[in-house]
Scaffold this motif. Structure first.
Motif, PDB file in Angstrom:
ATOM      1  N   PHE A 138       0.835  -1.227   0.000  1.00  0.00           N
ATOM      2  CA  PHE A 138       0.000   0.000   0.000  1.00  0.00           C
ATOM      3  C   PHE A 138       0.858   1.261   0.000  1.00  0.00           C
ATOM      4  N   PHE A 139       1.824   1.283   0.906  1.00  0.00           N
ATOM      5  CA  PHE A 139       2.677   2.478   0.986  1.00  0.00           C
ATOM      6  C   PHE A 139       3.538   2.645  -0.264  1.00  0.00           C
ATOM      7  N   LEU A 140       4.001   1.546  -0.824  1.00  0.00           N
ATOM      8  CA  LEU A 140       4.807   1.618  -2.050  1.00  0.00           C
ATOM      9  C   LEU A 140       3.969   2.180  -3.184  1.00  0.00           C
ATOM     10  N   THR A 141       2.729   1.698  -3.273  1.00  0.00           N
ATOM     11  CA  THR A 141       1.828   2.191  -4.337  1.00  0.00           C
ATOM     12  C   THR A 141       1.538   3.670  -4.157  1.00  0.00           C
ATOM     13  N   ALA A 142       1.284   4.064  -2.897  1.00  0.00           N
ATOM     14  CA  ALA A 142       1.006   5.483  -2.608  1.00  0.00           C
ATOM     15  C   ALA A 142       2.206   6.348  -2.926  1.00  0.00           C
ATOM     16  N   SER A 143       3.398   5.844  -2.586  1.00  0.00           N
ATOM     17  CA  SER A 143       4.620   6.613  -2.852  1.00  0.00           C
ATOM     18  C   SER A 143       4.840   6.799  -4.342  1.00  0.00           C
ATOM     19  N   VAL A 144       4.632   5.730  -5.108  1.00  0.00           N
ATOM     20  CA  VAL A 144       4.792   5.810  -6.565  1.00  0.00           C
ATOM     21  C   VAL A 144       3.792   6.799  -7.151  1.00  0.00           C
ATOM     22  N   ALA A 145       2.536   6.748  -6.647  1.00  0.00           N
ATOM     23  CA  ALA A 145       1.502   7.674  -7.133  1.00  0.00           C
ATOM     24  C   ALA A 145       1.863   9.113  -6.825  1.00  0.00           C
ATOM     25  N   ALA A 146       2.408   9.344  -5.602  1.00  0.00           N
ATOM     26  CA  ALA A 146       2.807  10.702  -5.217  1.00  0.00           C
ATOM     27  C   ALA A 146       3.930  11.212  -6.105  1.00  0.00           C
ATOM     28  N   GLN A 147       4.897  10.311  -6.374  1.00  0.00           N
ATOM     29  CA  GLN A 147       6.009  10.717  -7.244  1.00  0.00           C
ATOM     30  C   GLN A 147       5.514  11.051  -8.645  1.00  0.00           C
ATOM     31  N   GLN A 148       4.554  10.208  -9.135  1.00  0.00           N
ATOM     32  CA  GLN A 148       3.999  10.490 -10.465  1.00  0.00           C
ATOM     33  C   GLN A 148       3.286  11.844 -10.483  1.00  0.00           C
ATOM     34  N   ASN A 149       2.521  12.134  -9.405  1.00  0.00           N
ATOM     35  CA  ASN A 149       1.829  13.427  -9.320  1.00  0.00           C
ATOM     36  C   ASN A 149       2.815  14.585  -9.316  1.00  0.00           C
ATOM     37  N   ASP A 150       3.870  14.457  -8.503  1.00  0.00           N
ATOM     38  CA  ASP A 150       4.887  15.516  -8.441  1.00  0.00           C
ATOM     39  C   ASP A 150       5.550  15.705  -9.797  1.00  0.00           C
ATOM     40  N   THR A 151       5.817  14.615 -10.493  1.00  0.00           N
ATOM     41  CA  THR A 151       6.442  14.702 -11.823  1.00  0.00           C
ATOM     42  C   THR A 151       5.517  15.433 -12.797  1.00  0.00           C
ATOM     43  N   GLN A 152       4.225  15.093 -12.712  1.00  0.00           N
ATOM     44  CA  GLN A 152       3.266  15.750 -13.587  1.00  0.00           C
ATOM     45  C   GLN A 152       3.178  17.251 -13.313  1.00  0.00           C
ATOM     46  N   LEU A 153       3.198  17.619 -12.030  1.00  0.00           N
ATOM     47  CA  LEU A 153       3.124  19.043 -11.685  1.00  0.00           C
ATOM     48  C   LEU A 153       4.378  19.787 -12.121  1.00  0.00           C
ATOM     49  N   ARG A 154       5.529  19.121 -11.999  1.00  0.00           N
ATOM     50  CA  ARG A 154       6.766  19.768 -12.481  1.00  0.00           C
ATOM     51  C   ARG A 154       6.717  19.950 -13.991  1.00  0.00           C
ATOM     52  N   LEU A 155       6.172  18.975 -14.686  1.00  0.00           N
ATOM     53  CA  LEU A 155       6.021  19.086 -16.146  1.00  0.00           C
ATOM     54  C   LEU A 155       5.083  20.242 -16.491  1.00  0.00           C
ATOM     55  N   ALA A 156       3.994  20.368 -15.742  1.00  0.00           N
ATOM     56  CA  ALA A 156       3.040  21.459 -15.994  1.00  0.00           C
ATOM     57  C   ALA A 156       3.703  22.809 -15.789  1.00  0.00           C
ATOM     58  N   ARG A 157       4.499  22.899 -14.745  1.00  0.00           N
ATOM     59  CA  ARG A 157       5.186  24.172 -14.465  1.00  0.00           C
ATOM     60  C   ARG A 157       6.188  24.503 -15.570  1.00  0.00           C
ATOM     61  N   THR A 158       6.888  23.479 -16.058  1.00  0.00           N
ATOM     62  CA  THR A 158       7.843  23.691 -17.153  1.00  0.00           C
ATOM     63  C   THR A 158       7.128  24.168 -18.405  1.00  0.00           C
ATOM     64  N   LEU A 159       6.002  23.512 -18.734  1.00  0.00           N
ATOM     65  CA  LEU A 159       5.223  23.929 -19.904  1.00  0.00           C
ATOM     66  C   LEU A 159       4.725  25.370 -19.742  1.00  0.00           C
ATOM     67  N   GLU A 160       4.277  25.703 -18.543  1.00  0.00           N
ATOM     68  CA  GLU A 160       3.796  27.059 -18.269  1.00  0.00           C
ATOM     69  C   GLU A 160       4.912  28.081 -18.446  1.00  0.00           C
ATOM     70  N   ASN A 161       6.114  27.762 -17.942  1.00  0.00           N
ATOM     71  CA  ASN A 161       7.255  28.675 -18.077  1.00  0.00           C
ATOM     72  C   ASN A 161       7.662  28.862 -19.529  1.00  0.00           C
ATOM     73  N   ASN A 162       7.327  27.886 -20.373  1.00  0.00           N
ATOM     74  CA  ASN A 162       7.632  27.981 -21.804  1.00  0.00           C
ATOM     75  C   ASN A 162       6.425  28.478 -22.607  1.00  0.00           C
TER      76      ASN A 162
END
Length: 607
Positions: free
Chosen positions: A18-42
């Motif tokens: 459960f915790f491993l799955t949650a951690s992976v999901a959190a990392q994926q969310n953070d990656t997506q938000l960083r991608l969104a911020r990069t796209l916004e900056n461009n």
């Protein structure tokens, strides 16, 4: 027992998964938000918006996600969708109040100011004492340049919100942005009344309000209103007096400084006013204030006497320039008597030293009494042999010796100057002595050292370059150049009429240096106000040397003499000829401006 351990291990594995799955999901969310911020900056706002909205719909209703949607929709100027999104956020949020300011601004951007105010009013009713809320709403209004409404919001905040004195500054800055200087000053003063330790800040703001305007009248009005309600506030009175000085209303400024002096009675305010009046060339008022300090025996009376003498001296020079010779002589006599008294006293060495220097300068520059000038400078050397200003005084002494024709004595003085601050000047005058004597090679060496010591960016360097060019251009005819140098020596001795004769003689020899000699003589004739003689000589030079490379100077001087004789059409023709024949001349722009003014004058006369 084995069954228990199997169940325990199975449950532990489930927890770990459960915790491993949650951690992976959190990392994926953070990656997506960083991608969104990069796209916004461009500037790829549509792609970034999709990611932010997807995260929100997936349940990530956090500040970064909502702010990301807000920014992207603002960039895309899709205000209807922004309003719809923010209303949804407010409905679904556990802290809806934080987004109502943004919703109101979205309504503003969508052209619905009434709806915006309804949203904000709803929030203000819930938090009437929150100063941050008032500031956020006002900031939103300011971003849309609705300054008057923002001011109203701040004023409401001052009535209901605690610790809102900084709102006075916000309101003052808004009035300043609208160029309503009177109201801006009023609110800076209101801020000051609640923060008395901020006087220096107040003073800076008041001065900044008037720094770019031609008049201080609106600010003066606000200050006068304040003073009528706070007559005991001497600090603000002093600011007002300073603005009166800025506007050259010295009578009102003097009245305030006298009021302040009556309370303090230490001379500080009158001395300050006197010095400010002096800097602004209001010598009569400076004299009045300095004399008050002496008469009332306030503060440093020796400094007041020195300032008073300086005022009489400056006024005398101004009157001489205006050809008021009797008034100039009377005021300079006043200055001389004061400086003599100060030079003789022993208590204040600084005042005595400066007074001796001023006396020497007066005798040299105003009276042209070379012997008394020499006497003052030598007295300075005798009394203050180790003074830090000794070298500068010796330089003055050397110049007087040069003017008097005592070249050997002057040369010794200039050679003895060692202070780097005065080396360039000493070298220049040494070069001048060699030039006047016809020792041109030695003069060049001194002039070169001036350039080495002082560079090529000042007026002294320009004089040196002019001398070097003259010598290099005409050194082949050393006898005529020597005659030209002798005429320059007469100029240095202020024997202008004799110098004119010598330069004219050189001109009539009709050699290469003749045009320069004619121009030099003409310039001196104009200083002597003999404009007709100058015009005749320049016309003769132009006719005799029509191809001289420096004839732009001749044409300019001709036009200048014609202006003095009010021969405007002739002056205009010579300016136009200069522009036509010498398009790259350094005098071109001056000639064009004069021609424009003359053409305008002629048009007005014909009209």
């Amino acid at each position: 027992m084995m069954k228990y351990y199997r169940n325990f291990l199975r449950s532990d594995v489930f927890v770990w998964i459960f915790f491993l799955t949650a951690s992976v999901a959190a990392q994926q969310n953070d990656t997506q938000l960083r991608l969104a911020r990069t796209l916004e900056n461009n500037h790829q706002y549509e792609q970034a918006l999709k990611i932010y909205k997807s995260a929100y719909e997936a349940g990530k209703k956090t500040q970064p996600v909502i702010s990301g949607v807000n920014r992207c929709l603002n960039r895309l100027q899709d205000y209807p969708q922004l309003i719809q999104f923010l209303e949804k956020v407010i409905d679904e949020s556990t802290a809806p109040n934080s987004w109502r300011v943004e919703l109101g601004e979205a309504y503003l951007l969508n052209g619905e100011p009434e709806r915006a105010m309804q949203v904000w009013e709803q929030q203000l009713k819930m938090e009437p004492g929150n100063p941050i809320l008032y500031r956020r709403i006002a900031s939103a209004l300011i971003r849309q340049r609705r300054f008057d409404t923002a001011i109203d919001i701040y004023k409401r905040g001052m009535k209901t919100a605690a610790k809102s004195s900084s709102f006075y500054l916000d309101i003052a800055n808004l009035y300043r942005a609208q160029l309503n200087l009177e109201k801006a000053a009023e609110y800076y003063l209101l801020f000051y009344t609640r923060n008395r330790k901020q006087f220096n800040f107040l003073q800076r703001q008041i001065l900044n309000l008037t720094s770019r305007t031609s008049t201080s009248e609106p600010v003066v009005k606000a200050l006068n209103t304040y003073i009528s309600n706070h007559p005991e506030d001497e600090n603000v009175k002093e600011i007002l007096a300073g603005l009166y000085v800025r506007d050259r209303n010295f009578e009102k400024a003097y009245f305030i400084y006298r009021q302040l002096e009556n309370k303090k009675n230490n001379g500080r305010f009158l001395m300050r006013f006197a010095n400010e009046a002096f800097k602004n060339n209001a010598y009569e008022y400076a004299i009045k204030a300095f004399e008050d300090v002496r008469r009332l025996k306030l503060g440093n009376r020796l400094q007041a006497a020195f300032g008073l003498a300086g005022c009489y001296r400056a006024l005398a020079y101004l009157q001489r320039k205006g050809k008021l010779e009797n008034d100039a002589a009377e005021n300079m006599q006043q200055a001389e008597q004061l400086f003599l008294q100060l030079a003789a006293q022993q208590r204040n060495v600084s005042v005595a030293k400066r007074s001796l220097i001023r006396l020497g300068d007066i005798y040299y520059n105003f009276y042209f009494d070379l012997d008394r000038a020499i006497g003052s400078y030598l007295e300075y050397e005798r009394r203050f042999p180790r003074s830090a200003e000794r070298e500068s005084v010796r330089l003055k002494l050397g110049r007087v010796y040069l003017t008097k024709g005592m070249l050997a004595e002057a040369e010794k003085i200039f050679i003895s100057v060692k202070n780097r601050k005065y080396t360039a000047s000493a070298e220049f005058f040494s070069g001048e002595i060699d030039f006047f004597r016809g020792r041109f090679s030695k003069a060049i060496k001194h002039y070169d050292r001036v350039l080495q010591v002082g560079g090529t960016g000042d007026s002294l360097a320009n004089n040196v370059l002019g001398r070097r060019l003259l010598i290099s251009s005409f050194s082949s005819d050393s006898l005529t150049l020597a005659a030209f140098a002798s005429a320059e020596f007469l100029v240095a001795q202020r024997k202008l009429s004799e110098a004119v004769k010598s330069f004219t003689t050189v001109f009539h020899k009709k050699t290469g240096i003749s045009p320069a000699a004619a121009r030099r003589a003409a310039g001196l004739l104009m200083r002597l106000e003999k404009f007709s003689d100058a015009h005749f000589l320049l016309a003769e030079q132009l006719a005799a040397f029509p191809d001289d490379l420096q004839n732009d100077q001749t044409l300019f001087l001709l036009a200048k003499s014609e202006l003095e004789m009010k021969e405007f059409d002739a002056a205009l023709q010579h300016y136009q000829q200069l522009m036509k024949d010498f398009p790259t001349s350094l005098l071109y722009e001056d000639a064009r401006e004069q021609a424009r003014l003359l053409s305008q004058l002629r048009g007005e006369q014909s009209g």
